[in-house]
Design a protein around this motif. Structure first.
Motif, mmCIF file in Angstrom:
data_model
loop_
_atom_site.group_PDB
_atom_site.id
_atom_site.type_symbol
_atom_site.label_atom_id
_atom_site.label_comp_id
_atom_site.label_asym_id
_atom_site.label_seq_id
_atom_site.Cartn_x
_atom_site.Cartn_y
_atom_site.Cartn_z
ATOM 1 N N LEU A 23 41.966 -76.617 69.005
ATOM 2 C CA LEU A 23 42.113 -75.779 70.196
ATOM 3 C C LEU A 23 41.626 -74.365 69.900
ATOM 4 C CD1 LEU A 23 43.069 -75.348 73.088
ATOM 5 C CD2 LEU A 23 45.355 -74.884 72.174
ATOM 6 N N GLN A 24 41.921 -73.880 68.715
ATOM 7 C CA GLN A 24 41.509 -72.531 68.325
ATOM 8 C C GLN A 24 39.992 -72.387 68.377
ATOM 9 O OE1 GLN A 24 42.692 -71.444 64.381
ATOM 10 N NE2 GLN A 24 41.849 -69.391 64.518
ATOM 11 N N GLU A 25 39.275 -73.367 67.875
ATOM 12 C CA GLU A 25 37.816 -73.331 67.896
ATOM 13 C C GLU A 25 37.282 -73.358 69.323
ATOM 14 O OE1 GLU A 25 34.944 -76.773 66.838
ATOM 15 O OE2 GLU A 25 35.331 -75.678 64.973
ATOM 16 N N ALA A 26 37.871 -74.208 70.172
ATOM 17 C CA ALA A 26 37.430 -74.312 71.566
ATOM 18 C C ALA A 26 37.668 -73.000 72.315
ATOM 19 C CB ALA A 26 38.150 -75.466 72.257
ATOM 20 N N VAL A 27 38.829 -72.401 72.118
ATOM 21 C CA VAL A 27 39.156 -71.145 72.801
ATOM 22 C C VAL A 27 38.254 -70.018 72.307
ATOM 23 C CG1 VAL A 27 40.955 -69.380 73.084
ATOM 24 C CG2 VAL A 27 41.524 -71.792 73.329
ATOM 25 N N TYR A 28 38.022 -69.976 71.003
ATOM 26 C CA TYR A 28 37.156 -68.934 70.433
ATOM 27 C C TYR A 28 35.738 -69.035 70.984
ATOM 28 C CZ TYR A 28 34.238 -66.420 67.140
ATOM 29 O OH TYR A 28 33.306 -65.589 66.597
ATOM 30 N N GLU A 29 35.186 -70.241 71.001
ATOM 31 C CA GLU A 29 33.811 -70.416 71.499
ATOM 32 C C GLU A 29 33.714 -70.087 72.989
ATOM 33 O OE1 GLU A 29 30.978 -70.922 69.886
ATOM 34 O OE2 GLU A 29 32.032 -70.905 67.984
ATOM 35 N N ARG A 30 34.739 -70.448 73.763
ATOM 36 C CA ARG A 30 34.715 -70.138 75.199
ATOM 37 C C ARG A 30 34.804 -68.632 75.421
ATOM 38 N NH1 ARG A 30 32.126 -71.252 78.992
ATOM 39 N NH2 ARG A 30 32.348 -73.374 78.299
ATOM 40 N N ALA A 31 35.652 -67.953 74.667
ATOM 41 C CA ALA A 31 35.770 -66.495 74.792
ATOM 42 C C ALA A 31 34.452 -65.823 74.409
ATOM 43 C CB ALA A 31 36.908 -65.982 73.920
ATOM 44 N N ARG A 32 33.828 -66.319 73.345
ATOM 45 C CA ARG A 32 32.537 -65.770 72.908
ATOM 46 C C ARG A 32 31.484 -65.951 73.998
ATOM 47 N NH1 ARG A 32 28.784 -68.513 68.830
ATOM 48 N NH2 ARG A 32 27.346 -66.849 68.331
ATOM 49 N N ALA A 33 31.464 -67.116 74.629
ATOM 50 C CA ALA A 33 30.510 -67.380 75.697
ATOM 51 C C ALA A 33 30.796 -66.509 76.921
ATOM 52 C CB ALA A 33 30.550 -68.857 76.079
ATOM 53 N N ASP A 34 32.067 -66.312 77.241
ATOM 54 C CA ASP A 34 32.438 -65.468 78.382
ATOM 55 C C ASP A 34 31.993 -64.025 78.166
ATOM 56 O OD1 ASP A 34 33.534 -67.614 79.697
ATOM 57 O OD2 ASP A 34 35.609 -67.112 79.203
ATOM 58 N N VAL A 35 32.159 -63.523 76.949
ATOM 59 C CA VAL A 35 31.723 -62.155 76.647
ATOM 60 C C VAL A 35 30.211 -62.046 76.767
ATOM 61 C CG1 VAL A 35 31.532 -60.436 74.799
ATOM 62 C CG2 VAL A 35 33.719 -61.549 75.239
ATOM 63 N N ALA A 36 29.488 -63.005 76.224
ATOM 64 C CA ALA A 36 28.023 -62.984 76.300
ATOM 65 C C ALA A 36 27.552 -63.031 77.752
ATOM 66 C CB ALA A 36 27.439 -64.144 75.505
ATOM 67 N N LEU A 37 28.192 -63.853 78.563
ATOM 68 C CA LEU A 37 27.830 -63.953 79.974
ATOM 69 C C LEU A 37 28.144 -62.652 80.718
ATOM 70 C CD1 LEU A 37 26.625 -65.858 82.035
ATOM 71 C CD2 LEU A 37 28.908 -66.740 82.469
ATOM 72 N N SER A 38 29.257 -62.015 80.388
ATOM 73 C CA SER A 38 29.612 -60.735 81.013
ATOM 74 C C SER A 38 28.602 -59.651 80.662
ATOM 75 C CB SER A 38 31.003 -60.295 80.573
ATOM 76 O OG SER A 38 31.971 -61.171 81.047
ATOM 77 N N VAL A 39 28.189 -59.610 79.407
ATOM 78 C CA VAL A 39 27.194 -58.626 78.983
ATOM 79 C C VAL A 39 25.865 -58.875 79.688
ATOM 80 C CG1 VAL A 39 25.817 -57.844 77.013
ATOM 81 C CG2 VAL A 39 28.285 -58.136 76.765
ATOM 82 N N ALA A 40 25.459 -60.131 79.785
ATOM 83 C CA ALA A 40 24.205 -60.460 80.463
ATOM 84 C C ALA A 40 24.259 -60.084 81.940
ATOM 85 C CB ALA A 40 23.900 -61.942 80.304
ATOM 86 N N THR A 41 25.385 -60.341 82.580
ATOM 87 C CA THR A 41 25.534 -60.001 83.995
ATOM 88 C C THR A 41 25.505 -58.491 84.210
ATOM 89 O OG1 THR A 41 26.856 -61.987 84.325
ATOM 90 C CG2 THR A 41 27.027 -60.283 86.007
#
Length: 88
Positions: free
Chosen positions: A52-70
């Motif tokens: 679960l820790q890996e899944a949450v970390y990767e999702r948070a990382r993707a959310d940050v990258a998407l926010s920066v791109a937006t």
């Protein structure tokens, strides 16, 4: 009156992995890779292969990258609009 097409000086974007891909295309490819990694981590957790820790970390990382791109896209759009609204 004759209308001339506007042809940019830069080479056009090519498909992912092309030798002459522009910076924008490379950034989109990197974002796609990050989002894909998050999906793989979530799928791995769902099928019992990941944590679960890996899944949450990767999702948070993707959310940050998407926010920066937006935010970057919005800034670029505002800049272009400001330039186009200037009187010459």
């Amino acid at each position: 009156m004759r209308v001339e097409p506007l042809i940019p000086d830069a080479a056009p974007f090519t498909a992912a992995g092309g030798a002459d891909a522009g910076g924008f295309a490379k950034a989109l490819d990197a974002l796609g890779t990050i989002l894909g990694g998050a999906e793989r981590a979530e799928d791995s957790f769902a099928y019992g292969g990941g944590t679960l820790q890996e899944a949450v970390y990767e999702r948070a990382r993707a959310d940050v990258a998407l926010s920066v791109a937006t935010a970057t896209a919005q800034r670029i759009t505002q800049s272009v609009q400001s330039i186009l609204n200037m009187q010459v």
